[in-house]
Write an enzyme that holds these catalytic residues in place. Structure first.
Site, mmCIF file in Angstrom:
data_model
loop_
_atom_site.group_PDB
_atom_site.id
_atom_site.type_symbol
_atom_site.label_atom_id
_atom_site.label_comp_id
_atom_site.label_asym_id
_atom_site.label_seq_id
_atom_site.Cartn_x
_atom_site.Cartn_y
_atom_site.Cartn_z
ATOM 1 N N GLU A 103 0.501 -1.114 -0.217
ATOM 2 C CA GLU A 103 0.198 0.266 -0.148
ATOM 3 C C GLU A 103 0.582 1.539 0.083
ATOM 4 O O GLU A 103 1.704 1.465 0.801
ATOM 5 C CB GLU A 103 -0.816 -0.321 1.301
ATOM 6 C CG GLU A 103 -2.189 -1.078 1.170
ATOM 7 C CD GLU A 103 -2.631 -1.101 2.035
ATOM 8 O OE1 GLU A 103 -2.742 -0.358 2.895
ATOM 9 O OE2 GLU A 103 -4.220 -2.064 2.577
ATOM 10 N N HIS A 114 -8.261 1.102 1.590
ATOM 11 C CA HIS A 114 -8.305 1.040 3.375
ATOM 12 C C HIS A 114 -9.205 2.152 3.652
ATOM 13 O O HIS A 114 -8.440 3.401 4.458
ATOM 14 C CB HIS A 114 -6.694 1.155 3.025
ATOM 15 C CG HIS A 114 -6.737 0.832 4.489
ATOM 16 N ND1 HIS A 114 -4.421 0.002 4.946
ATOM 17 C CD2 HIS A 114 -6.914 0.438 6.138
ATOM 18 C CE1 HIS A 114 -4.862 0.052 6.112
ATOM 19 N NE2 HIS A 114 -6.148 -0.396 7.035
#
Length: 525
Positions: free
Chosen positions: A260, A278
């Site tokens: 990420e 997220h």
């Protein structure tokens, strides 16, 4: 007056709480690391979210810093060992966004069931493909819950409200707690075979990494739909892509990824795949909650010394700390050992202190045992919140105090009840400082618990140690220490070896294949 810096954008209520509690506060966000280093030395506390990186360099410049507070769960952006070395307490707020994350999982489940993102894109493109999007109902479907802690239990409650049947896999979920939650407690194999939807709510640890591996994904029911709002790395993303392409997996929704920000992924563009960046904790309510909680916790610590949700500090008074520190190190190692070795669900744990240990405050010792035990399965557990997490999962905790002195002047014994029976480990302090294991599952064995270790149960027979040494030598693994115990000559023996590098799964498999070996496991402390 204590002084706190809020270095990431945070709800204004956090600054308000600091001021109401008598703490001076500055809100200075968007600073570069060098700019932060230049000003951090004047602050006693640092309140952050995910943007600020609390590195060794920042900590070296933070000459007055006493506490770092993370408004949220994850503390990947904080160098906790470096903070501990400088005596800086690191706190988080592990429960402030539970409802938000659970609701996001439910939202993604609906999105998969009715193909909402693809239907939206198609409709807005003017196609009106009414017959293309044939969804499924959630009613009467089976939801497989991997992880039945705080967030998982909220998901289960919402799913039951949708008239779904919920089956749950969690090593710490007791039958009694499962009944309270209204779920059926099952093993992972059963969950994979029965679930129409699978949602994950477990931290990323060595035990949970790739829990949905290619092998386990192949065991799922054809047409399963999978949701992950917990941690990237719980699912083998390449295997998930293959399952979607083959049609075995009907849909998948990920809020978290191995890497990420996930700017690119083989999964992107795959039919029946839904992704979000997220967003699990991204609601107004959750951000307000975590901001309030971190401000309250940090203010309590700076003003009165209260400790809540600290990741690197137990709840202790200044007078108790020197005496209890070596005992807590011993207790945490014993908890970690039994957590790594005891298989199956745990229904109860007993922490028994004997001799000199019986004269001390047992609560920090218990907290350290539970932290060691549950840290095997959770990356947010600490000595403060471990007892709460144990109660939440229905784990019965017993404390026993024996003032008599036995074979050792001081002793801590940890016993867990599993489906296979009771499992007990015991340890003492050498020189009142050095933790040492003295008994393992009823067998006398003295060992230091540190670093990378290999645990072996084998038949006590001539030649075994030589074969083991040869196997490790061929793998290029150097033995540091070697500890042996046995019930009787020719019976069951236990080996604990410390090695200089991690024991790979391949090496553990090779050791298990040696004649006479019943069990071989890698341990880490």
């Amino acid at each position: 007056m204590p002084k706190v810096l809020i270095s990431d954008k945070m709800d204004p209520k956090a600054a308000q709480i600091f001021r109401e509690r008598g703490v001076e506060v500055d809100e200075i966000t968007g600073k570069t690391p060098d700019e932060l280093k230049a000003i951090i030395g004047q602050y006693d506390g640092l309140a952050i979210r995910s943007s600020t990186k609390v590195t060794q360099e920042i900590l070296d410049a933070a000459t007055n810093l006493k506490v770092v507070g993370r408004a949220g769960i994850g503390v990947d952006n904080v160098d906790i060992p470096a903070a501990s070395a400088r005596g800086v307490v690191v706190m988080n707020t592990p429960f402030g966004n539970s409802i938000t994350t659970a609701e996001h999982a439910i939202a993604l489940m609906f999105a998969l069931a009715r193909q909402l993102p693809e239907a939206d894109a198609s409709t807005q493109a003017g196609k009106w493909e009414k017959n293309r999007f044939m969804g499924v109902e959630l009613t009467a479907k089976t939801l497989g819950l991997i992880g039945a802690g705080n967030i998982g239990s909220i998901v289960a409650d919402r799913a039951r409200g949708l008239k779904m049947k919920v089956v749950a896999f969690d090593p710490f979920l007791t039958p009694e707690r499962a009944i309270e939650m209204g779920v059926e407690k099952v093993d992972l194999e059963t969950l994979l075979a029965r679930a129409d939807f699978i949602t994950l709510h477990t931290p990323l640890t060595d035990q949970t990494r790739n829990i949905l591996s290619a092998e386990n994904l192949a065991k799922t029911k054809k047409g399963v739909r999978i949701i992950n709002c917990a941690r990237g790395g719980l699912i083998d993303e390449a295997a998930l892509k293959q399952g979607l392409d083959s049609g075995h997996i009907a849909g998948a929704a990920l809020d978290v990824f191995v890497t990420e920000p996930a700017k690119e992924s083989p999964l992107f563009g795959t039919p029946n795949f839904v992704s979000t960046p997220h967003l699990g904790a991204s609601t107004t309510e959750a951000q307000v909650n975590v901001a309030i909680q971190v401000a309250e916790q940090m203010a309590d610590f700076l003003v009165s010394g209260g400790v809540t949700n600290a990741l690197n500090m137990p709840s202790l008074s200044a007078e108790e700390a020197p005496k209890l520190k070596p005992y807590m190190a011993l207790a945490e190692k014993l908890g970690s050992l039994v957590g790594q070795l005891a298989h199956g669900a745990l229904s109860s744990i007993s922490i028994e202190v004997e001799g000199a240990a019986a004269e001390l405050n047992q609560k920090p010792i218990t907290g350290a045992v539970l932290a060691g035990l549950m840290r095997v399965h959770s990356d947010t557990v600490n000595m403060v919140n471990a007892p709460f997490l144990a109660r939440e999962r229905g784990l019965e905790v017993r404390e026993v105090r024996n003032e008599r002195e036995g074979d050792y002047h001081t002793l801590v014994r940890v016993t867990v009840r599993t489906e296979a029976g009771d499992r007990s480990v015991a340890g003492t302090l050498f020189g009142n400082q050095a933790p040492r294991l003295v008994e393992l599952f009823g067998i006398k064995v003295e060992a230091d618990l540190a670093g990378h270790m290999l645990y072996i149960v084998n038949e006590d027979a001539p030649g075994f140690i030589g074969r083991l040494g040869t196997t490790l030598g061929e793998a290029g693994v150097n033995i540091g220490t070697f500890h042996l115990g046995r019930r009787n000559a020719g019976g069951e023996a236990i080996l604990l070896l410390s090695v200089d590098e991690p024991v790979t799964p391949e090496l553990a498999t090779r050791v298990r294949s040696l004649p006479g070996v019943r069990t071989a496991m890698a341990l880490a402390f």
